[in-house]
Scaffold this motif. Structure first.
Motif: not given
Length: 202
Positions: A170, A138-139, A172-173, A135, A141, A145
């Motif tokens: 995120k 992903l946060r 979306e996840l 995560n 970038d 994502i």
């Protein structure tokens, strides 16, 4: 006291009957997409607890650690020493982002870790794959994502569980996941000048 015990017994019978009716409708099985997020402690720790359960059930496990991989941790030492056949442990990070101070290198490491994670998830032998601190990648970038979510929804084997840990998951996840737990910070000794403690933090 007898009346109180009788009332308690009758109450528990009703609760059990309602519970049995509810459980009779829960018959499906599937591999879950799981997210542990939030500012509180315990996201990775809970994941490693799940790994203990998997080992007990004879379920092969794989771990890919993003971001904090350079740290020596008790769980990694324990699993590599005692359960090397049951758990394949891979490190793709080199340390927290404020330590590495090299965004391009962090991105390259995260992307290499994701490619490895995809291989491990695709392998139906692995029944549980933990993506520790993904995560954070992903946060920041470091990973896309949409790519991660699309892969988990379309390519994850039906009975494989995948756990994604780290703060600030995120949306979306979270939307794609089957099980999401947010760890809430109530109190932490770090605020009082206490450093991370072996056995508690790592």
């Amino acid at each position: 006291m007898t009346d109180q015990n009788t009332r308690h017994t009758e109450k528990m019978k009703k609760i059990k009957a309602a519970r049995d009716r509810m459980m009779a409708t829960k018959t499906d099985e599937k591999g879950l997409i799981i997210v542990h997020t939030g500012p509180g402690k315990g996201k990775s720790s809970s994941g490693f607890g799940m790994i203990m359960r998997c080992i007990a059930h004879g379920m092969p496990v794989a771990v890919v650690q993003f971001i904090k991989g350079a740290m020596a941790t008790g769980e990694r030492a324990f699993l590599e020493e005692h359960f090397p056949e049951e758990v394949k442990f891979h490190v793709s990070g080199e340390g927290f982002t404020w330590e590495t101070q090299d965004r391009e290198r962090d991105i390259a490491k995260a992307q290499a870790g994701w490619e490895l994670a995809k291989e491990l998830i695709r392998d139906p032998v692995n029944r549980f794959v933990m993506l520790d601190e993904i995560n954070i990648a992903l946060r920041n970038d470091y990973l896309d994502i949409d790519d991660v979510v699309e892969f988990l929804l379309s390519e994850k084997p039906e009975m494989t569980h995948v756990l994604c840990t780290g703060r600030n998951a995120k949306p979306e996840l979270i939307e794609a996941a089957d099980l999401v737990t947010e760890m809430t910070l109530v109190k932490h000794p770090f605020r009082d000048g206490i450093k991370a403690q072996a056995g508690v933090e790592f």
